[in-house]
Design an enzyme around this catalytic site. Sequence first.
Site, mmCIF file in Angstrom:
data_model
loop_
_atom_site.group_PDB
_atom_site.id
_atom_site.type_symbol
_atom_site.label_atom_id
_atom_site.label_comp_id
_atom_site.label_asym_id
_atom_site.label_seq_id
_atom_site.Cartn_x
_atom_site.Cartn_y
_atom_site.Cartn_z
ATOM 1 C CG ASN A 152 -0.374 -0.024 2.501
ATOM 2 O OD1 ASN A 152 0.751 -0.503 2.656
ATOM 3 N ND2 ASN A 152 -1.059 0.491 3.485
ATOM 4 N N GLY A 228 2.291 -5.425 7.576
ATOM 5 C CA GLY A 228 1.343 -6.231 6.813
ATOM 6 C C GLY A 228 0.202 -6.683 7.694
ATOM 7 C CD GLU A 250 4.154 -0.312 13.418
ATOM 8 O OE1 GLU A 250 2.924 -0.147 13.564
ATOM 9 O OE2 GLU A 250 4.975 -0.082 14.313
ATOM 10 C CB CYS A 284 -2.016 0.504 8.459
ATOM 11 S SG CYS A 284 -0.539 1.447 8.212
ATOM 12 C CD GLU A 464 8.106 0.482 10.982
ATOM 13 O OE1 GLU A 464 9.011 0.312 10.155
ATOM 14 O OE2 GLU A 464 6.905 0.295 10.718
HETATM 15 P P1 ADP Z 1 -1.227 -7.455 2.916
HETATM 16 O O1 ADP Z 1 -1.020 -8.155 1.606
HETATM 17 O O2 ADP Z 1 -2.606 -7.481 3.423
HETATM 18 O O3 ADP Z 1 -0.560 -6.126 2.999
HETATM 19 P P2 ADP Z 1 0.369 -9.562 4.057
HETATM 20 O O4 ADP Z 1 0.670 -9.753 5.492
HETATM 21 O O5 ADP Z 1 -0.288 -10.660 3.317
HETATM 22 O O6 ADP Z 1 -0.494 -8.250 4.043
HETATM 23 O O7 ADP Z 1 1.673 -9.160 3.253
HETATM 24 C C1 ADP Z 1 2.657 -8.298 3.772
HETATM 25 C C2 ADP Z 1 4.017 -8.808 3.351
HETATM 26 O O8 ADP Z 1 4.235 -10.074 3.983
HETATM 27 C C3 ADP Z 1 4.153 -9.055 1.861
HETATM 28 O O9 ADP Z 1 5.472 -8.703 1.455
HETATM 29 C C4 ADP Z 1 3.931 -10.533 1.752
HETATM 30 O O10 ADP Z 1 4.546 -11.114 0.616
HETATM 31 C C5 ADP Z 1 4.599 -11.015 3.008
HETATM 32 N N1 ADP Z 1 4.173 -12.356 3.435
HETATM 33 C C6 ADP Z 1 3.105 -13.077 3.027
HETATM 34 N N2 ADP Z 1 3.060 -14.266 3.648
HETATM 35 C C7 ADP Z 1 4.132 -14.305 4.480
HETATM 36 C C8 ADP Z 1 4.637 -15.265 5.432
HETATM 37 N N3 ADP Z 1 4.032 -16.420 5.651
HETATM 38 N N4 ADP Z 1 5.743 -14.927 6.120
HETATM 39 C C9 ADP Z 1 6.347 -13.744 5.928
HETATM 40 N N5 ADP Z 1 5.938 -12.822 5.059
HETATM 41 C C10 ADP Z 1 4.842 -13.092 4.334
#
Ligand code: ADP
Length: 484
Positions: A152, A228, A250, A284, A464
Amino acid sequence: MEREYLNLIGGEWTAAAGGATRSDRNPARSEDVVAVFPSGGREDAVRAAEAAARAFPGWARTPMPKRSEILLKAAALLEQRLDEVAQALTREEGKTLAESKGETARGVSLLRYYAGEALQPTGELFGSAVATTLLFAERVPLGPVALITPWNFPVAIPTWKVAPALAFGNTVVLKPAELTPLTAWHLADVLHQAGLPPGVLNLVVGRGSQIGPALAESPHIKAISFTGSNAVGAGLAAKCAERGIKFQLEMGGKNPVIVLSDADLDKAVELTIAGAMLSTGQKCTATSRVIVHRDVLGDFRDRLVARASALKVGDGMKADTYMGPLVSADAEKTVLDYIEVGKREGARLLTGGAKLRGGDYDRGFFVSPAVFDGVRSEMRIAQEEIFGPVVAVLEAKDFDEALALANDTRFGLSASVVTRDLGLALRFVREIEVGIVHVNSQTAGAEPQVPFGGFKGSSSGSREQGKAAREFFTQTKTVYLDPP
Ligand code: ADP
């Protein structure tokens, strides 16, 4: 032909170990392939962590002014390509070009800010109980760190993690979101061109579910900074805790604006619209609840609905667009599902919340700005993060009830109150359970010099930016120095 990009590992631009690639697509025009990127996995993550480990001793010894100089050079390069990066951002994420330019400019100022931070004192001197002892505590780097970022704010968030990590002497593996790799690529490229030694910053684009766990399990990685979803954050936290490494998370928000009976209603509407609908509500810190004093509820609601329904939705590249598409088909489905949930729960959809169809709308993921009223706090649309252009209006009979409603959430990132009453504004500042408090301004926004992060389920307790970035990306070494 769209350009094919590569990962950066150990100073070399390289394809994914298995050779897999993925197309980076424009959410406003799904036939538009912005770029092709590697779809990396575990093996790439392991190689990147090894490269970061090899580069660490040299980078940790690099004098602070030299590190600062590289960040300044990268800032200048990013500024030179601001238009190109902003266009890439709009094309791959969907926000308007004005927002993308603003975000890229913020990336430039973040690099400059941490170039300055790198030159700040690195420790403290203390008086020792022993007359001959020189006693001091120094902040030293952690080692190779993994930075996992969302789509985002694909320029600002990677920059606000990468810049301090590097400034304070760590080496980095950056894992950006699969949906927005091109902006992260530009950040890596400007730092590479600014003269970062090989392996100091590694970029691994690919599958989060493989790369994330591989980084968390790598013995080389000494800390993880993640932005995320709560579900992914919780999994990472468990892995980091098991290994005893530092982490910073975060995550979500359900950020309220309280509108009191003495509020300037035009202002209240404007900051609600901006907070809820800019970036298509995909922040967020976006406003997702408005808690309105019953005396002004009717008036506020009418003005809010009039503004929301008049917003221009379209391709972010067009100058008159206020709100772009949602980032992906999945995001669109989630938002439309929540609209149905809200209706089923008995909330009234006053405007929007529909998939836009016809003409250019058919090419992308466009949903009209939605306002619900008659929302009760226990409803899912008042409790769960929707991450789209949807705002829930709740009624409060007085300040105390408004405050209780605002705090009735598992999240605690940001909140705002609109009032002229200084006493109530002060009570709000003291009693609201969030990490970022606004009085008469929108819930979104983050300046680099102050801590950023939330209470409760929004963060892992860490912060952060500002001095908090130094705190996270360094550890303390206490030294008792005596003559021989
Ligand atoms: P969103 O897509 O809703 O922002 P996510 O948590 O799915 O939130 O993604 C945030 C970041 O975490 C992205 O870079 C994604 O590729 C990464 N991500 C997704 N699955 C995992 C995981 N199992 N472990 C660590 N990072 C991950």
